[in-house]
Design an enzyme around this catalytic site. Structure first.
Site, mmCIF file in Angstrom:
data_model
loop_
_atom_site.group_PDB
_atom_site.id
_atom_site.type_symbol
_atom_site.label_atom_id
_atom_site.label_comp_id
_atom_site.label_asym_id
_atom_site.label_seq_id
_atom_site.Cartn_x
_atom_site.Cartn_y
_atom_site.Cartn_z
ATOM 1 N N ASP A 36 0.844 -1.197 0.000
ATOM 2 C CA ASP A 36 0.000 0.000 0.000
ATOM 3 C C ASP A 36 0.881 1.249 0.000
ATOM 4 O O ASP A 36 2.110 1.166 0.037
ATOM 5 C CB ASP A 36 -1.003 -0.002 1.160
ATOM 6 N N LYS A 70 -4.193 3.065 -1.886
ATOM 7 C CA LYS A 70 -5.443 3.817 -1.795
ATOM 8 C C LYS A 70 -5.056 5.263 -1.525
ATOM 9 O O LYS A 70 -4.700 5.628 -0.407
ATOM 10 C CB LYS A 70 -6.332 3.283 -0.671
#
Length: 412
Positions: free
Chosen positions: A193, A215
């Site tokens: 991530d 994200k």
């Protein structure tokens, strides 16, 4: 002649330790970790050894060594400060054919204790003919290599299977756990991530597949359902998958959802906790989230939705009434309504606030304000995510530490 190295499985076996000083304090815990039933003979012991005796971890005979104490032991450690006593212990053990280690005289010791260390399921032992410092140096180099993956092989017969959810820590690549780094070095696939320390990815072998599942707030994102599918798809192909996440997988990291998805699809999951930014970043800025006489509790809050939003499950009224520290994650864009809610429900506008951006990284920067001024201060300072907001009197502790540091070395 070189010694014959042997790994002793001491589970449930009696080991006699004669002496209660610093050498015993180092060796007894290792014997306990090996499952030994430790009997300690010494008139006096260190506080740590006394604590082990009080908790029933070892048997302590508070007296001097006596002939016959070796009877029934599988291994004897003579670690007193008295050469004569150590010699008597070794002689008694020899007479009944029990291996003994003499700490003060390697040449007179029937057995030697290697410089040993552990990295995962590997145990390393090094002997260098009575040169413990050099042995320890070689031991450390090998263990460090195993822990950071430099000596690990992803093609081992006992390579992990399934998925490992690994917490990468708050940002500094040196703050990932030893186990997390070792599993990362064995990965075939890494699903990462945006908050993962980039240096950790640079260390991966070229044939490791890295899947960027970032994200980005208010920007490009990979749906959580697709991330879950990545994990299962690759694991079912027989590849070892590491899901590398910033902070801790189970602290606002959706690691629980990923673990559930894997479990429901028959994929084994290993969870490796990480150092959460909620505690590490304030610490890096010198702020203790608890401090005696100041704060006995702290609350970690995900502020991805503001107070009053129907999606929020945070009891802002209770936080306003409480006196403990509040650590806010994902609060940069919503600090104005958050500060207003806390003041409305009881927090003073003068409550100290600290904001730490890029915590633990080389570009870390902090600002301090009050609950009444923090929104304007953050806007003026152009604070951007990721940033941690700390609310409470503990912020003043950091200020006091800084003042003391600034005074050090000055003329009175």
């Amino acid at each position: 002649m070189p010694p014959y190295l042997l790994g002793l499985r001491l589970g449930g076996r009696r080991v006699l330790v004669v002496g209660g000083g610093r050498v015993a304090q180092r060796r007894v815990p290792a014997l306990l970790d090996a499952g030994a039933s430790v009997v300690l003979v010494s008139p006096e012991v260190t506080p740590s050894l006394e604590g082990l005796a009080e908790r029933g971890k070892i048997i302590w005979h508070r007296r001097a060594y006596e002939p016959g104490d070796c009877d029934g032991a599988w291994l004897v450690q003579a670690v007193t400060d008295d050469p004569k006593v150590n010699g008597d212990v070794v002689a008694d053990a020899d007479s009944v054919r029990i291996w003994a280690v003499r700490a003060d005289d390697a040449d007179s010791s029937p057995a030697w204790t290697p410089a040993s260390g552990h990295a995962g399921d590997a145990t390393v032992g090094v002997l260098l003919g009575g040169d413990p410092r050099r042995a320890a140096g070689i031991r450390d180099a090998v263990v460090d290599g195993l822990r950071d993956g430099a000596l690990e092989s992803r093609h081992s017969r006992r390579k992990p299977a399934g998925v490992a959810l690994v917490g990468g820590g708050p940002g500094d690549p040196g703050l990932i756990t030893v186990r997390g780094r070792r599993l990362l070095a064995m990965a075939d696939v890494v699903v990462t991530d945006r908050l993962v320390p980039g240096a950790l990815l640079d260390e991966l072998p070229a044939d490791v597949e890295v899947i960027d599942a970032a994200k980005i707030p208010y920007g490009r994102t990979v749906a959580q359902d697709r991330i879950n599918e990545y994990l299962v798809e690759h694991a079912r192909q027989g590849r070892f998958v590491v899901r590398l996440k910033g902070g801790d997988p189970f602290v606002f990291g959706r690691g629980g959802e990923e673990a559930l998805y894997c479990a429901r699809h028959g994929v084994s999951v290993t969870v490796v906790p990480g150092i959460t930014s909620a505690v590490a970043v304030p610490s890096a800025a010198g702020i203790p989230v608890t401090h005696r006489g100041v704060a006995q509790d702290f609350h970690v809050v995900s502020a991805h939705v503001p107070p009053g939003d129907e999606a929020s499950t945070v009891d802002w009224e209770a936080l306003g009434r409480a006196e403990g520290t509040i650590v806010l994650l994902m609060a940069v864009e919503r600090i104005t309504p958050i500060a207003a809610a806390l003041m409305r429900y009881g927090r003073s506008s003068d409550t100290p606030v600290a904001v730490i951006q890029d915590g633990t990284l080389p570009g870390q920067r902090s600002l301090t304000a009050t609950l009444g001024t923090v929104a304007d201060a953050m806007a003026a300072g152009d604070v951007r995510p990721p940033a941690i907001v700390v609310v409470g009197d503990v912020v003043n502790v950091a200020r006091e530490i800084d003042m003391i540091r600034a005074d050090m070395g000055r003329d009175p």
